[in-house]
Write a protein that holds these residues in place. Structure first.
Motif, PDB file in Angstrom:
ATOM      1  N   VAL A 422       7.242  35.725  54.423  1.00 22.80           N
ATOM      2  CA  VAL A 422       8.663  35.576  53.641  1.00 22.80           C
ATOM      3  C   VAL A 422       9.078  34.254  54.116  1.00 22.80           C
ATOM      4  O   VAL A 422       9.651  33.667  53.258  1.00 22.80           O
ATOM      5  CB  VAL A 422       9.633  36.595  53.745  1.00 22.80           C
ATOM      6  CG1 VAL A 422      10.012  36.757  55.206  1.00 22.80           C
ATOM      7  CG2 VAL A 422      10.821  36.575  52.756  1.00 22.80           C
ATOM      8  N   VAL A 423       9.308  33.917  55.285  1.00 27.12           N
ATOM      9  CA  VAL A 423       9.770  32.404  55.670  1.00 27.12           C
ATOM     10  C   VAL A 423       8.959  31.215  55.052  1.00 27.12           C
ATOM     11  O   VAL A 423       9.629  30.230  54.254  1.00 27.12           O
ATOM     12  CB  VAL A 423       9.799  32.182  57.074  1.00 27.12           C
ATOM     13  CG1 VAL A 423       9.871  31.107  57.486  1.00 27.12           C
ATOM     14  CG2 VAL A 423      10.623  33.254  57.939  1.00 27.12           C
ATOM     15  N   PHE A 467      17.903  33.359  55.997  1.00 22.35           N
ATOM     16  CA  PHE A 467      16.770  33.416  57.169  1.00 22.35           C
ATOM     17  C   PHE A 467      17.094  34.649  57.952  1.00 22.35           C
ATOM     18  O   PHE A 467      16.228  35.405  58.544  1.00 22.35           O
ATOM     19  CB  PHE A 467      16.709  32.077  57.860  1.00 22.35           C
ATOM     20  CG  PHE A 467      15.924  32.137  59.090  1.00 22.35           C
ATOM     21  CD1 PHE A 467      14.624  32.019  58.942  1.00 22.35           C
ATOM     22  CD2 PHE A 467      16.555  32.053  60.312  1.00 22.35           C
ATOM     23  CE1 PHE A 467      13.894  31.868  60.198  1.00 22.35           C
ATOM     24  CE2 PHE A 467      15.738  32.187  61.588  1.00 22.35           C
ATOM     25  CZ  PHE A 467      14.256  32.114  61.297  1.00 22.35           C
ATOM     26  N   LEU A 468      18.473  34.792  58.303  1.00 20.39           N
ATOM     27  CA  LEU A 468      18.712  35.904  59.255  1.00 20.39           C
ATOM     28  C   LEU A 468      18.753  37.247  58.528  1.00 20.39           C
ATOM     29  O   LEU A 468      18.047  38.196  59.178  1.00 20.39           O
ATOM     30  CB  LEU A 468      20.220  35.853  59.590  1.00 20.39           C
ATOM     31  CG  LEU A 468      20.616  34.509  60.504  1.00 20.39           C
ATOM     32  CD1 LEU A 468      22.059  34.512  60.996  1.00 20.39           C
ATOM     33  CD2 LEU A 468      19.860  34.813  62.182  1.00 20.39           C
ATOM     34  N   THR A 469      18.722  37.070  57.458  1.00 21.57           N
ATOM     35  CA  THR A 469      18.372  38.641  56.691  1.00 21.57           C
ATOM     36  C   THR A 469      16.877  38.632  56.518  1.00 21.57           C
ATOM     37  O   THR A 469      16.415  39.740  56.578  1.00 21.57           O
ATOM     38  CB  THR A 469      19.079  38.468  55.116  1.00 21.57           C
ATOM     39  OG1 THR A 469      20.582  38.200  55.263  1.00 21.57           O
ATOM     40  CG2 THR A 469      18.917  39.678  54.257  1.00 21.57           C
ATOM     41  N   ASP A 470      16.216  37.593  56.043  1.00 17.59           N
ATOM     42  CA  ASP A 470      14.758  37.613  55.878  1.00 17.59           C
ATOM     43  C   ASP A 470      14.155  38.155  57.199  1.00 17.59           C
ATOM     44  O   ASP A 470      12.762  39.034  57.093  1.00 17.59           O
ATOM     45  CB  ASP A 470      14.214  36.567  55.466  1.00 17.59           C
ATOM     46  CG  ASP A 470      14.399  36.114  53.871  1.00 17.59           C
ATOM     47  OD1 ASP A 470      15.079  37.293  53.343  1.00 17.59           O
ATOM     48  OD2 ASP A 470      14.381  34.888  53.438  1.00 17.59           O
ATOM     49  N   THR A 471      14.406  37.838  58.508  1.00 19.44           N
ATOM     50  CA  THR A 471      13.967  38.100  59.662  1.00 19.44           C
ATOM     51  C   THR A 471      14.525  39.183  60.712  1.00 19.44           C
ATOM     52  O   THR A 471      14.117  39.302  61.497  1.00 19.44           O
ATOM     53  CB  THR A 471      13.837  37.083  60.421  1.00 19.44           C
ATOM     54  OG1 THR A 471      15.159  36.321  60.746  1.00 19.44           O
ATOM     55  CG2 THR A 471      13.014  35.559  59.875  1.00 19.44           C
ATOM     56  N   VAL A 476      14.543  32.583  65.079  1.00 25.07           N
ATOM     57  CA  VAL A 476      15.398  31.490  65.600  1.00 25.07           C
ATOM     58  C   VAL A 476      14.940  30.085  64.815  1.00 25.07           C
ATOM     59  O   VAL A 476      13.931  29.969  64.874  1.00 25.07           O
ATOM     60  CB  VAL A 476      15.084  31.372  67.160  1.00 25.07           C
ATOM     61  CG1 VAL A 476      15.961  30.210  67.559  1.00 25.07           C
ATOM     62  CG2 VAL A 476      15.570  32.600  67.915  1.00 25.07           C
ATOM     63  N   LEU A 477      16.058  29.476  64.377  1.00 25.12           N
ATOM     64  CA  LEU A 477      15.791  28.368  63.355  1.00 25.12           C
ATOM     65  C   LEU A 477      16.659  27.109  64.217  1.00 25.12           C
ATOM     66  O   LEU A 477      17.931  27.227  64.633  1.00 25.12           O
ATOM     67  CB  LEU A 477      16.335  28.395  62.104  1.00 25.12           C
ATOM     68  CG  LEU A 477      16.215  27.349  61.128  1.00 25.12           C
ATOM     69  CD1 LEU A 477      16.152  27.969  59.628  1.00 25.12           C
ATOM     70  CD2 LEU A 477      17.414  26.175  60.963  1.00 25.12           C
TER      71      LEU A 477
END
Length: 615
Positions: A422-423, A467-471, A476-477
Motif C-alpha cells: 500500500v505504501v 501513512f500512519l493510517t495505512d501502516t 516510520v517516515l
C-alpha cells in the motif's frame, strides 16, 4: 586548552541524552542535585515533543581541558540551526543509531560538516538496543564518508560504540563498559584546538543571538582572533550577502562598547572580564546585531565571510484573523503586530524568509518544511497572537533553459512487510521514484522493510496522516531536502470533501449524531461555530453544507425510537501540523491561543460559488 565540538545526528538518535551523561560524569552537577532528563531541552515545545529545536551551548571541564559542546537539532526542518553553529566549532560528534544506521538528516549535517573541513568522531549509539548491528552501521558510515568525498584525515575518524542512556562509550565492542572516558579522550586527541592569534586585533563572527530584558540583544559566537575585555570599543560589520571579506563600509555598520561578557560553564553563563581567541562567548553592548555579522576591533575592521544557509523550499501566507471569532482569545490581532512579530523572528531564525504582499493583511513566510513553520505558529499562538494561515505551497525555480524546477525530497521509510504494497502504491501515485528497497538490516525475521524514494516535496503534503493510517501506526517516515528537479506534473490532492457549517451558533449533540455517519467530525457538542467553519471531513468527494446547531424538536407526542440514546464518537483531534496537511487551497487554518479551527477562505456559500467560477 579549549576544544569546540558540535553533536550532530538524525532525530531521536540520542544527542541530548549523551550531553546529559557527559555533564553528569564531568561533574557539572552537585552530588545531591536533582536534574531532569534531557536537561538541554529547555524550551517548553522541546520538552513536549521530545525533539531538539534550537541549538544550545554548554561546556565541560575534563582533565584541565575545557570542552565547549553545542547540542543541535536532529530534524531536517531545523537544519538552519545546525548550519549556523558549525562555524563555531572545530570538530563534530556524529551520532548514529546502531539499529537505524545513517538516516537522511545524518547525511545532510555530515555533508555540511565535512565540506567545512571539520574533524569528525563517529559514535554508534544504542548498541544495547534489541536488533542493534553496530558492525553493519560502521560500514554504512564509512560508505557515507566516501560518498560525501571526505578527505584522508576525515576518513580516518575514530569510531566509538556507546549507550548514552547507560552512560558508557567504548573503543572496541569487547571493552569493559564503564563510563564515557573513551569519548572524552577521543575529543581531546582528535579535535584540534581552535586556531587564532590571541594577541591580534579582536574579531568574532556572530553565529547566534539571544535576548536579555536587561542587556538587550546579545551576540554569541567564537572569537576568531584577539582578546576582548569589558569596556572595549568595538565595531559591528553588517552581514553582506555578496561574501565580501575584509573591510567594505556598509550602512548597517555601527559602533558600540562591550557592556557585559559571558562564558559558558556547564549549563550556566558566567560573567567574565575578558576572553581570548578560541573561546565561545556571549557579548552585550551592540544594537541591531544579526546572525552572520562580524564584530571587530575599531582599529582593524576586517569582515569575516557570512553564514551560508540553504534556501527555504515551502511557503505559507500568514493572514490577519478576520473570522467572526476574531479577538476573543488573542492579545495581538492587528496587521502591524503580526508583521512586527514575523520580522522579529528573522533576527534568530536564519532559515526563514518573510515578504510583504499586495494585501496589507497578508505576509508570505517561507521555511524549510511544515514542522519548521508549524513550530513558529505554535510559538506565536502561545505568545498571544491570532492569525490565519493558508495551505503550504512549494517554492519553484527557473532552470537554465527556462523550465520550471520544483524541490524534491529524499524519503526513507521503515515499514512492516505487510504494508509495503500500500505504501508503494500511494507513493507511486504521488510521483515518487523508488531508489532502493531492502530489509532494514536487522536480520532475518525482523519484519521491517526500508524503502528509499525521491519524490516532489508537494507529493508529501497531507501524506503523513494517510501513512500512519495505512501502516496502522507501525511505519516510520523521515525525509530531507534533496535538491531541485523537473516539474513532476499533476499530483492528486485530498480526495474527500469537508462538512461546512451553514449557520452561526453552538453545536448540538443531536445534529452531530445525525452527521457522524457522513464522515469524521472535528468538533463535539457545545462548541461555538460560525458560517463557513469546517466541522468535519466528508466521507465522499465534494463539500457538504451542514447545520450543527439544530436541536431536536421537543413535543408532547411520544414516537417509536424517541428514547434512543445519542452516542457520539470521539471527534478527530486537530493539531497544527495535521491541519496544515489537511486543508485545501480554498481553506485556512485559524490559529488562536485557545483553539485551532479550520475554515473556508470565503465564509458565505455564494462567495465560494462565485470564487470557484472565477477560478
Amino acid at each position: 586548552m579549549i576544544r569546540n565540538v558540535a553533536i550532530i545526528a538524525h532525530v531521536d538518535h540520542g544527542k541530548t541524552t549523551l550531553v546529559d551523561k557527559m555533564l553528569r560524569q564531568a561533574g557539572a552537577f552537585r552530588e545531591n542535585q536533582i536534574v531532569e532528563d534531557r536537561v538541554m531541552d529547555s524550551n517548553p515545545l522541546e520538552k513536549e515533543r521530545g525533539i531538539t529545536i534550537l541549538s544550545k551551548n554548554t561546556s565541560i571541564h575534563w582533565r584541565e581541558h575545557k570542552i565547549n559542546v553545542v547540542d543541535t537539532p536532529g530534524h531536517a526542518d531545523f537544519g538552519g540551526e545546525v548550519e549556523r553553529i558549525l562555524r563555531m566549532v572545530n570538530g563534530v560528534l556524529i551520532l548514529v543509531d546502531a539499529f537505524d544506521g545513517p538516516m537522511p538528516q545524518t547525511r545532510f549535517v555530515t555533508r555540511k560538516a565535512l565540506s567545512l573541513g571539520l574533524q569528525p568522531i563517529v559514535v554508534i549509539n544504542k548498541i544495547d538496543r534489541d536488533g542493534a548491528d553496530p558492525e553493519r552501521v560502521h560500514d554504512e558510515v564509512l560508505e557515507l564518508f566516501m560518498e560525501l568525498e571526505a578527505d584522508e584525515a576525515q576518513l580516518d575518524a575514530p569510531f566509538l560504540y556507546a549507550a548514552a542512556r547507560e552512560g558508557y562509550a567504548i573503543k572496541h565492542l569487547g571493552d569493559p563498559r564503564d563510563n564515557l572516558t573513551p569519548l572524552f579522550e577521543a575529543i581531546l586527541e582528535t579535535v584540534p584546538a581552535p586556531p587564532g592569534d590571541a594577541h591580534g586585533p579582536f574579531q568574532m563572527l556572530v553565529s547566534t543571538i539571544d535576548h536579555s530584558p536587561y542587556l538587550g540583544r546579545m551576540a554569541i559566537g567564537r572569537i576568531e582572533r584577539g582578546t576582548v575585555k569589558v569596556g572595549d570599543p568595538i565595531l559591528l560589520l553588517a552581514h553582506r550577502n555578496d561574501d565580501v571579506i575584509g573591510f567594505a563600509p556598509d550602512e548597517g555598520d555601527r559602533q558600540g562598547k562591550v557592556s557585559k561578557l559571558f562564558a559558558f560553564e556547564g549549563l550556566q553563563r558566567v560573567e567574565v572580564p575578558s576572553a581570548s581567541a578560541g573561546e565561545i562567548v556571549s557579548l552585550a553592548g551592540l544594537e541591531g546585531v544579526e546572525i552572520g555579522a562580524t564584530i571587530t576591533d575599531l582599529a582593524r575592521p576586517d569582515r569575516l565571510a557570512g553564514i551560508a544557509v540553504e534556501e527555504p523550499t515551502i511557503s505559507v501566507d500568514f493572514i490577519v484573523n478576520m473570522s467572526p471569532f476574531s479577538g476573543r482569545d488573542g492579545k495581538y490581532v492587528t496587521s502591524r503586530q503580526l508583521r512586527d512579530r514575523l520580522y522579529k523572528e528573522l533576527e534568530r531564525n536564519v532559515a526563514l524568509r518573510v515578504e510583504d504582499t499586495n494585501s496589507p493583511d497578508t505576509y508570505t513566510v517561507s521555511g524549510r518544511g511544515e514542522l519548521h513553520l508549524g513550530i513558529l505558529m505554535e510559538t506565536m499562538r502561545r505568545e498571544g497572537y491570532e492569525f490565519a494561515v493558508s495551505r503550504p505551497r512549494i517554492i519553484t525555480k527557473k532552470g537554465p533553459d527556462g523550465e520550471v524546477l520544483e524541490p524534491y525530497e529524499e524519503v526513507v521509510i521503515d515499514v512492516p512487510e505487510a504494508y509495503v504494497g500500500v505504501v508503494i502504491e500511494v507513493l507511486g501515485s504521488r510521483r515518487g521514484e523508488m531508489l532502493e528497497m531492502r530489509s532494514s538490516g536487522q536480520g532475518e525475521g525482523s519484519g521491517l522493510t526500508r524503502i528509499v524514494y525521491r519524490m516532489p516535496a508537494r507529493g508529501l503534503f497531507g501524506y503523513r496522516s494517510e501513512f500512519l493510517t495505512d501502516t496502522r501506526g507501525e511505519g516510520v517516515l523521515h525525509h530531507r531536502f534533496n535538491g531541485y528537479g523537473p516539474w513532476a506534473g499533476t499530483i492528486r490532492s485530498r480526495d474527500r470533501g469537508v462538512m461546512v457549517s451553514m449557520a452561526d451558533g453552538t453545536s448540538v449533540a443531536f445534529s452531530l449524531w445525525n452527521l457522524q455517519e457522513r464522515g469524521a467530525l472535528f468538533i463535539g457538542p457545545g462548541v461555538p461555530v460560525y458560517e463557513g467553519m469546517i466541522v468535519g471531513e466528508n466521507a465522499r468527494p465534494g463539500d457538504l453544507e451542514v447545520n450543527v446547531t439544530k436541536g431536536k424538536k421537543l413535543t408532547n407526542i411520544r414516537a417509536a425510537g424517541a428514547a434512543d440514546a445519542i452516542l457520539l464518537e470521539t471527534p478527530k483531534q486537530i493539531t497544527l501540523e495535521s491541519a496544515l496537511e489537511f486543508i485545501g487551497d480554498d481553506e485556512l487554518v485559524e490559529v488562536t491561543p485557545a483553539a485551532i479551527r479550520l475554515r473556508k477562505r470565503f465564509l458565505k456559500l455564494h462567495e465560494r460559488k462565485k470564487a470557484s467560477r472565477v477560478g
